[in-house]
Design an enzyme around this catalytic site. Structure first.
Site, PDB file in Angstrom:
ATOM      1  N   THR A   1       0.463   8.172   0.890  1.00 23.47           N
ATOM      2  CA  THR A   1       1.090   7.203   1.796  1.00 23.47           C
ATOM      3  C   THR A   1       2.474   6.835   1.302  1.00 23.47           C
ATOM      4  O   THR A   1       2.667   6.631   0.109  1.00 23.47           O
ATOM      5  CB  THR A   1       0.255   5.915   1.848  1.00 23.47           C
ATOM      6  N   THR A  52       0.386  -0.054  -1.031  1.00 21.08           N
ATOM      7  CA  THR A  52      -0.261   1.254  -1.110  1.00 21.08           C
ATOM      8  C   THR A  52      -1.519   1.131  -1.957  1.00 21.08           C
ATOM      9  O   THR A  52      -1.595   0.244  -2.807  1.00 21.08           O
ATOM     10  CB  THR A  52       0.695   2.301  -1.707  1.00 21.08           C
TER      11      THR A  52
END
Lengths: 141, 183
Positions: A1, A52
């Protein structure tokens, strides 16, 4: 990500995220990345934040929104990120995750939750005066 | 460190950072910068956790999630479970620019993307097929089920609810998420 914060010379802030999620997820599962306040959040009056890690856990705490609100209340970006991580640690001490924070005057910081195999978090910065992006590292708390 | 402009992103994805910076340097907006930076990561398949060909689900399919937010207007565009479209952040931007909604998901989000001119493409690669095949060969381990039969820690599905006493000792979900597998 990837979670990204961009701030221009005038202090305008935008954030974005993009991910393919967790491997072997149950079809239909969505993590924190596309959820406003969870994966990222921005308010040009204050700054921006992006998260994240384990989205199934992190989305429950809206850490990006929380970090921006901490900055609104006067915390510097590093402290804001640390406090947002701390809110999750209280309930899930072994969660995997990190948050980056930047305020609209250009200060920035990051924080992560220390667990076995994850003791530091790497993020990337490009700011005025640099000719190329630099990797920065923060020690997890 | 109070020096603007600034681009900062999670993980050491330097191409993405640089792509965003170049937009700002050329006088582009912060939204354009974020879109360009995240799109670069989608093209680069950063870390295997961004873009096509990564993180296959239990069916072996890669789907994409993305979000973009304007900190001036509080406008947001987001997509999740996007199928067959590689440029997820671009579709999120299109949700913000061309609808009054905030968040589109699933097959309908893909149809929206196609109507906005995004190309329909297969998100599967040999790499993602390999990851999925290996997982099937390992009796579908690890997975994210709990309190089901058959025992998800040993067997593949299909699963059904376990109606006995719940097993509180099942391994925490977060142990399956790490630096190689994350949101």
């Amino acid at each position: 990500t990837i979670g990204m914060i961009a701030i221009d010379k005038a202090g305008n802030v935008a954030v974005g995220t993009s991910t393919n999620g967790a491997t072997h997820k149950i079809p239909g599962r969505v993590g924190d990345s596309p959820i406003p306040g969870a994966g990222a959040y921005a308010d040009s009056v204050v700054g921006g934040a992006a998260a994240t890690g384990d989205g199934d856990i992190m989305m429950r705490f809206l850490p990006s929104y929380q970090a921006v609100e901490y900055m609104r209340m006067g915390s510097d970006p590093t402290a804001a990120c640390q406090k947002a991580i701390g809110r999750i640690q209280k309930y899930f001490p072994n969660f995997f995750g990190a948050v980056i924070c930047a305020n609209s005057t250009g200060s920035y910081g990051a924080a992560c939750n220390k667990i076995p195999g994850f003791k530091e978090f790497h993020f990337t910065v490009f700011r005025m005066g640099l000719s190329k992006p630099i990797d920065e590292v923060v020690i997890c708390i | 460190k109070a020096e603007l402009p600034l681009v900062i992103n999670t993980w050491p994805f330097r191409n993405a950072t640089e792509a965003a910076w170049r937009v700002l340097e050329a006088g582009g907006s912060v939204l354009d910068a974020v879109e360009k930076g995240c799109a670069q990561c989608e093209i680069d398949q950063c870390d295997g956790s961004v873009g096509y060909g990564g993180s296959p689900d239990e069916n072996g399919e890669t789907t994409l999630d993305a979000m973009i937010m304007n900190g001036n207007t509080m406008e947001i565009g987001a997509v999740a479970q996007l199928r067959r479209i590689k440029n997820a952040i671009g579709v999120a931007r299109a949700v913000m620019e061309h609808t009054k909604h905030t968040f589109l998901v699933g097959e309908s989000a893909s149809l929206f993307a196609e109507s906005m001119g995004f190309m329909r493409e297969d998100l599967t690669t040999n790499h993602s097929r390999s990851i999925h095949s290996k997982w099937l060969d390992q009796s579908c381990q690890p997975n994210y089920w709990k309190n089901v039969v058959p025992d998800a820690s040993k067997s593949c599905g299909p699963y059904h609810p376990f109606k006995g006493v719940k097993n509180e000792k099942q391994s925490p979900l977060q142990q399956k998420i790490n630096v190689h597998n994350h949101d």
